[in-house]
Design an enzyme around this catalytic site. Structure first.
Site, short mmCIF file in Angstrom:
data_model
loop_
_atom_site.label_atom_id
_atom_site.label_comp_id
_atom_site.label_asym_id
_atom_site.label_seq_id
_atom_site.Cartn_x
_atom_site.Cartn_y
_atom_site.Cartn_z
N GLU A 4 -9.73 -3.08 -4.56
CA GLU A 4 -10.17 -2.88 -3.14
C GLU A 4 -11.58 -3.42 -2.91
OE1 GLU A 4 -8.67 -0.56 -5.00
OE2 GLU A 4 -6.72 -0.92 -4.07
N ASP A 29 -0.85 4.82 -4.44
CA ASP A 29 -0.64 6.12 -5.09
C ASP A 29 -0.03 7.15 -4.14
OD1 ASP A 29 -1.71 4.96 -7.30
OD2 ASP A 29 -3.69 5.87 -7.08
N ASP A 65 -4.90 -4.18 -10.22
CA ASP A 65 -5.11 -2.86 -9.62
C ASP A 65 -6.60 -2.71 -9.31
OD1 ASP A 65 -4.57 -0.19 -8.92
OD2 ASP A 65 -4.77 0.53 -10.99
#
Ligand code: MIG
Length: 799
Positions: free
Chosen positions: A411, A484, A408
């Site tokens: 990015e 999300d 997770d």
């Protein structure tokens, strides 16, 4: 005067420079051409008969050949005809003609057989010097063709057809993103254009922040550009969307086969802890007999969010817990973020620091920023040595039985500043670059390191990984989820659209957070989402920590029963899904296929975004409206069986279909053979004694196939698998089924339990090869025929 001079200098705007007139041509290899004007050079490389790559060097100097997106692929032998006319240079393969106009340097592509113009430059390729960072902003603009539609790009929370949109690619942590929010988590700079019923693809392999404009600026222009790097794109020929997607997979790769359990039901939450909570959860699944294969541990399992550590108050003996869960059929997946806590007493930080594995700023300071653990440094995953090291960190996890890893925040996300500053340096596999160049591949290289590390540690067992960020080619290393999302009906529809979009963009193994990550779904929305999730290649419920708990039983017995029915359906369809996965892995077919992909010649399909097929035999149409108990469903041409009623409907038109909450419209194509597992609470719960085959009568012929293997090793790479082909041929008096098989794997069961739906006659005889006549049951009311036959049959005749 002086002042004037200064003004003159300071207002010297940087102007775009365009390629001029072609004055020189070189052909150093059969399939490589260079075209030059006075300053620049353009390379045209024929990759295959169907794929041509274009690359521009503004000052005649190309960068070293390197790409994270592409897998090593061969330059296929292509027949190349090269010709010069008064106005043009022409490079023709057997299928495509690439034309370069001498005076303007404009490039266009035509279909060789029909002369249809597929794509053409509106102006020649252009650039702008970047004085701050060096290099160039690079641009390309094309004429929009009449009636053109645009699909792909992987990660856009927008309507399926991207015509009229301008979008950007810059991996971003976008909590609770709204419809239209852009950019999101992943960068897949590949789109499919469709006009005059003919599709082509364009893959702009550039990792810098990039943009596509599909007629947003004006409805005559399609353009794409990037903040740096090379103007390098692959033109991918069609004519079918399926051809384009397969050829894109040829360049960027496909998902390896997942372990079978990863196709089961996954229950996740931020976070399940302590151990007693996880155990309760597991027990409840088994007590309620709701199938489930995977439970997730989100960030709270760690000690102060330090990766590769455990909070021993919550999980005193992870090894014991994981093995107890395993005995009960549950796999444990754990989260790992890229940020490593700056803590001199923490072994991962110590190792990273000692070996210079963390990213640094331009002036050599460490890249530091706050994430969950507090102040962190970040491994440079674009360094092969760092990836290697990262892979070894999973050793203990593998030893204690962790079955999968969830990456997770890659990015990469940093609290406050969103991501790294642009001056952070990266190794870029020896090709060096700042974060401007490496940002979009950081997450992909992190999950690559994770996947490759696990693969080594697990010996011959298939790893399971899931990543949030990614770049083209990420499918070689991980599954993904759409990030999300929010518990709203609009997001339910987006979930369906986004998984279709990802699927045709090379990333088949995806799903959304079922129920919506943030916010609270009610029982109805949750149930409808479980139904969509049943047909998501990755089926995972997930929710944020500040929301009410969300398990299949959270909304009371009425909703629980329906959720259970669909999760059970998922498990019954596993051999079918597994086969579709193989078709993806081996041949590059997307697992989820939007309707337009089946019927691209029908222009109205370019606006359809609800219906899709799961593999190519089962069509789904999710109910995405609150309170709806029926909906319109378009079926592509041909005959379709309503999965629930077995009623046969004609394709090519829309139908009004009943869909009370316990039904989602599902259709099976006539002529299909759909394998079905008996109900299990988790994959591999028991050995199959028999495999069920559901056959759907067709007047005419149809092919189906089924893939089987051990389910968790790489033996399939040595042909240890079996691929069965079924060929059905039906008339109004007879139905015959031929079976052939390929591969070296032999499943343990001996017989098929065959069910035949929709026979137009009452059968009198079932003959399998030369065996004695097969006993059968035929229910006159439901018209269902059932019999048992040896799995090795070659021909069955029903008359
Ligand atoms: O800053 O690990 O998208 O799935 O539960 C939030 C906690 C970090 C974001 C992920 C979400 C996950 C959450 N994470």
């Amino acid at each position: 005067m002086i002042i004037d001079n200064i003004i003159e200098q300071s207002i010297q705007t940087i102007t775009k420079q365009y390629l001029g007139t072609i004055i020189k041509v070189e052909r150093p290899h059969d399939h490589i051409f260079y075209f030059k004007d006075h300053t620049s050079s353009v390379e045209v490389k024929v990759v295959s008969d169907e794929i041509i790559r274009i690359k521009m060097a503004p000052q005649d100097t190309f960068l070293e050949e390197f790409s994270y997106a592409t897998q090593p692929f061969e330059f296929k032998e292509a027949t190349i005809d090269f010709a010069e006319t008064e106005t043009h240079y022409k490079i023709a393969t057997s299928l495509v003609v690439c034309l370069l106009e001498k005076t303007s340097f404009k490039i266009s592509f035509e279909d060789r057989a029909t002369n249809l113009l597929i794509m053409e430059d509106q102006s020649s390729m252009h650039w702008e010097e970047n004085v701050d960072f060096g290099g160039y902003y690079v641009y390309c603009s094309k004429n929009m063709q009449e009636g053109e539609s645009f699909f792909g790009l992987g990660d856009k929370a927008m309507d399926f057809n991207l015509r009229g949109k301008r979008v950007a690619q810059w991996n971003s942590d976008t909590y609770a993103f709204a419809k239209g929010r852009d950019p999101l988590y992943r960068t897949i700079p590949f789109y499919i254009g469709l006009h005059h019923g003919v599709a082509y693809g364009l893959f702009f392999d550039n990792t810098f922040k990039s943009y596509f404009d599909f007629g947003a600026e004006n409805d005559r222009t399609v353009s794409f550009w990037a903040d740096g790097g090379e103007l390098q794109y692959y033109y991918i020929h069609g004519p079918h969307m399926m051809d384009v997607v397969k050829r894109y997979s040829y360049i960027t790769g496909t998902h390896p086969m997942p372990p079978m359990w990863a196709l089961g039901f996954h229950q996740c939450r931020w976070s399940y802890y302590p151990e007693s909570k996880v155990k309760d959860l597991a027990r409840t699944f088994r007590e309620k007999q709701i199938p489930c294969d995977a439970l997730y541990l989100d960030i709270d399992y760690m000690d102060g969010y330090r990766c590769f550590t455990w909070n021993k108050n919550y999980f005193p003996d992870p090894k014991r817990m994981i093995s107890e869960l395993k005995e009960d059929g549950f796999r444990t997946v754990v989260i790992i973020d890229p940020g490593i806590k700056v803590d001199k007493d923490y072994w991962v930080f110590q190792q990273g620091k000692k070996n210079h594995y963390f990213c640094r700023r331009s002036d050599d300071y460490f890249m530091e920023g706050p994430v969950w653990p507090g102040r962190c440094q970040f491994p440079d995953f674009t360094n092969p040595e760092v990836r290697e090291w990262w892979g070894t960190l999973f050793k203990e996890y593998v030893e204690i039985g962790v079955a999968g890893v969830w990456n997770d925040m890659n990015e990469p996300a940093v609290f406050g500043t969103e991501t790294f500053p642009s001056d952070v340096r990266h190794n870029f596999d020896g090709h060096r670059g700042s974060h401007r160049k490496a940002h979009n591949v950081y997450g992909m290289q992190m999950v690559r390191a994770t996947y490759e590390g696990l693969k080594k540690l697990q010996k011959n067992k298939r790893p399971f990984t899931i990543t949030r960020a990614g770049y083209s080619g990420m499918q070689r290393y991980a599954s993904t989820w759409t990030g999300d999302n929010v518990a709203t009906w609009e997001h339910l529809q987006l979930a369906s659209i986004m998984q279709q979009r990802l699927s045709i963009s090379g990333v088949s193994f995806s799903g959304s957070d079922i129920g919506g990550f943030s916010g609270e779904p009610d029982g109805e929305l949750f149930t409808r989402w479980i139904q969509v999730g049943t047909f998501s290649p990755l089926m995972r419920v997930h929710s944020a920590g500040d929301t009410a708990e969300r398990e299949p039983w959270s909304y009371g017995p009425y909703y629980e029963a329906i959720c259970k029915k669909f999760i059970e359906l998922r498990y019954k369809l596993l051999p079918y899904l597994y086969s579709a996965f193989w078709e993806h892995h081996k041949h590059g077919f997307p697992i989820i296929r939007p309707v337009v992909m089946h019927e691209q010649g029908n222009h109205s399909n370019t606006a359809r975004q609800d219906e899709f097929t799961f593999g190519d035999k089962i069509l789904i149409c999710p109910v995405v409206q609150q309170g709806a108990t029926s909906r319109m469903v378009y079926l592509p041409k041909g005959k379709w069986y309503n999965y629930w009623t077995h009623q046969v409907l004609d394709g090519g038109v829309e139908h009004h279909i009943e869909a009370p909450l316990d039904i989602m419209p599902i259709f099976v194509k006539a002529g299909s053979v759909i394998p079905e597992y008996p109900l299990m609470q988790y994959t591999g719960e028991f050995d199959l004694k028999q495999l069920k085959l559901n056959m759907y009568y067709i007047e005419g012929q149809a092919n189906s196939f089924m893939y089987e293997d051990h389910g968790d090793t790489f033996a399939y790479e040595q042909s240890i698998y079996t691929e069965k082909r079924f060929y059905l041929e039906g008339t109004n008096k007879k139905l015959s089924i031929d079976q052939s098989s390929l591969g070296l794997y032999t499943p343990r069961y001996d017989t098929y339990d065959v069910k035949v739906y929709g026979l137009p006659f009452a059968p009198k005889k079932v003959q399998a090869d030369n065996q004695p006549e097969v006993e059968f049951n035929y229910d006159k009311k439901t018209k269902v025929l059932e019999f048992v036959v040896l799995k090795s049959f070659t021909k069955i005749e029903i008359s």
